[in-house]
Design a protein around this motif. Structure first.
Motif, PDB file in Angstrom:
ATOM      1  N   SER A 196       5.371  10.183  -5.477  1.00 52.12           N
ATOM      2  CA  SER A 196       6.396  11.216  -4.919  1.00 52.12           C
ATOM      3  C   SER A 196       5.740  11.925  -4.004  1.00 52.12           C
ATOM      4  O   SER A 196       6.400  12.655  -3.054  1.00 52.12           O
ATOM      5  CB  SER A 196       6.802  12.280  -6.285  1.00 52.12           C
ATOM      6  OG  SER A 196       5.730  12.970  -6.631  1.00 52.12           O
ATOM      7  N   THR A 197       4.606  11.918  -3.765  1.00 53.30           N
ATOM      8  CA  THR A 197       3.604  12.541  -2.924  1.00 53.30           C
ATOM      9  C   THR A 197       3.527  11.877  -1.532  1.00 53.30           C
ATOM     10  O   THR A 197       3.091  12.791  -0.443  1.00 53.30           O
ATOM     11  CB  THR A 197       2.237  13.297  -3.122  1.00 53.30           C
ATOM     12  OG1 THR A 197       1.503  12.253  -3.506  1.00 53.30           O
ATOM     13  CG2 THR A 197       2.359  13.801  -4.578  1.00 53.30           C
ATOM     14  N   ILE A 198       3.880  10.899  -1.314  1.00 51.28           N
ATOM     15  CA  ILE A 198       3.812  10.033  -0.157  1.00 51.28           C
ATOM     16  C   ILE A 198       5.038   9.804   0.507  1.00 51.28           C
ATOM     17  O   ILE A 198       6.002   9.381   0.189  1.00 51.28           O
ATOM     18  CB  ILE A 198       3.184   8.635  -0.368  1.00 51.28           C
ATOM     19  CG1 ILE A 198       2.097   8.783  -1.372  1.00 51.28           C
ATOM     20  CG2 ILE A 198       3.116   7.460   0.707  1.00 51.28           C
ATOM     21  CD1 ILE A 198       1.688   7.100  -2.094  1.00 51.28           C
ATOM     22  N   LYS A 199       5.183  10.197   1.817  1.00 52.35           N
ATOM     23  CA  LYS A 199       6.117  10.196   2.776  1.00 52.35           C
ATOM     24  C   LYS A 199       6.110   9.132   3.785  1.00 52.35           C
ATOM     25  O   LYS A 199       4.790   8.480   4.148  1.00 52.35           O
ATOM     26  CB  LYS A 199       6.123  11.567   3.443  1.00 52.35           C
ATOM     27  CG  LYS A 199       6.358  12.676   2.663  1.00 52.35           C
ATOM     28  CD  LYS A 199       7.646  12.649   1.486  1.00 52.35           C
ATOM     29  CE  LYS A 199       7.667  13.779   0.851  1.00 52.35           C
ATOM     30  NZ  LYS A 199       8.078  13.576  -0.528  1.00 52.35           N
ATOM     31  N   ALA A 238       0.843  -1.340   0.048  1.00 46.52           N
ATOM     32  CA  ALA A 238      -0.032  -0.225  -0.048  1.00 46.52           C
ATOM     33  C   ALA A 238       0.865   1.356  -0.055  1.00 46.52           C
ATOM     34  O   ALA A 238       1.776   1.371   0.692  1.00 46.52           O
ATOM     35  CB  ALA A 238      -0.936   0.069   1.294  1.00 46.52           C
ATOM     36  N   GLU A 239       0.645   2.196  -0.806  1.00 47.86           N
ATOM     37  CA  GLU A 239       1.332   3.273  -0.785  1.00 47.86           C
ATOM     38  C   GLU A 239       2.780   3.476  -1.118  1.00 47.86           C
ATOM     39  O   GLU A 239       3.486   4.173  -1.005  1.00 47.86           O
ATOM     40  CB  GLU A 239       1.121   4.366   0.292  1.00 47.86           C
ATOM     41  CG  GLU A 239      -0.460   4.592   0.380  1.00 47.86           C
ATOM     42  CD  GLU A 239      -0.545   5.563   1.777  1.00 47.86           C
ATOM     43  OE1 GLU A 239       0.022   5.438   2.732  1.00 47.86           O
ATOM     44  OE2 GLU A 239      -1.541   6.318   1.484  1.00 47.86           O
ATOM     45  N   GLY A 240       3.274   2.268  -1.684  1.00 49.57           N
ATOM     46  CA  GLY A 240       4.765   1.900  -2.032  1.00 49.57           C
ATOM     47  C   GLY A 240       5.503   1.736  -0.641  1.00 49.57           C
ATOM     48  O   GLY A 240       6.768   1.888  -1.077  1.00 49.57           O
ATOM     49  N   LYS A 241       4.799   1.680   0.302  1.00 49.34           N
ATOM     50  CA  LYS A 241       5.756   1.635   1.637  1.00 49.34           C
ATOM     51  C   LYS A 241       6.124   0.306   2.233  1.00 49.34           C
ATOM     52  O   LYS A 241       6.785   0.131   3.116  1.00 49.34           O
ATOM     53  CB  LYS A 241       4.958   2.316   2.674  1.00 49.34           C
ATOM     54  CG  LYS A 241       4.499   3.811   2.433  1.00 49.34           C
ATOM     55  CD  LYS A 241       3.697   4.293   3.633  1.00 49.34           C
ATOM     56  CE  LYS A 241       3.404   5.969   3.496  1.00 49.34           C
ATOM     57  NZ  LYS A 241       2.544   6.356   4.229  1.00 49.34           N
TER      58      LYS A 241
END
Length: 106
Positions: free
Chosen positions: A103-106, A42-45
């Motif tokens: 790029s917007t996901i921290k 999820a969300e590349g995390k």
């Protein structure tokens, strides 16, 4: 619930593609519709294996370049062979939208 999310993402993606433009806001739907979360989480995390990278929080340009290099075959190291099959049918505009979203996901 996951089926509903998948159907929604598929409908959203179909609508976006039919309109002929892919905006950054659609990157989240494309990330799901193109099955990116299957390996990257999820969300590349949360990748499913340590060999798969976390793909959130990188610059859009870097992520886009990596995906394009894998798609073209310029990058063939690591687990990129598995990724190449996944991005084969993803358009450049879709790759850009996914890269923008990640790029917007921290």
């Amino acid at each position: 619930m996951k089926i509903k999310q998948f159907v929604f993402a598929s409908i959203t993606t179909a609508t976006v593609l039919a309109s002929g433009s892919v905006a950054a806001a659609d990157g989240k739907a494309l990330y799901t519709a193109k099955m990116c979360q299957t390996c990257h989480g999820a969300e590349g995390k949360a990748p499913i294996m340590p060999l798969y990278p976390k793909v959130n929080g990188q610059s859009k340009e870097y992520t886009l370049a990596q995906m394009k290099d894998i798609k073209s075959g310029k990058r063939s190291n690591g687990m990129s062979a598995a990724m190449k099959a996944m991005v084969a049918s993803v358009s450049d505009a879709e790759l850009e939208a996914i890269a923008e979203y990640l790029s917007t996901i921290k």
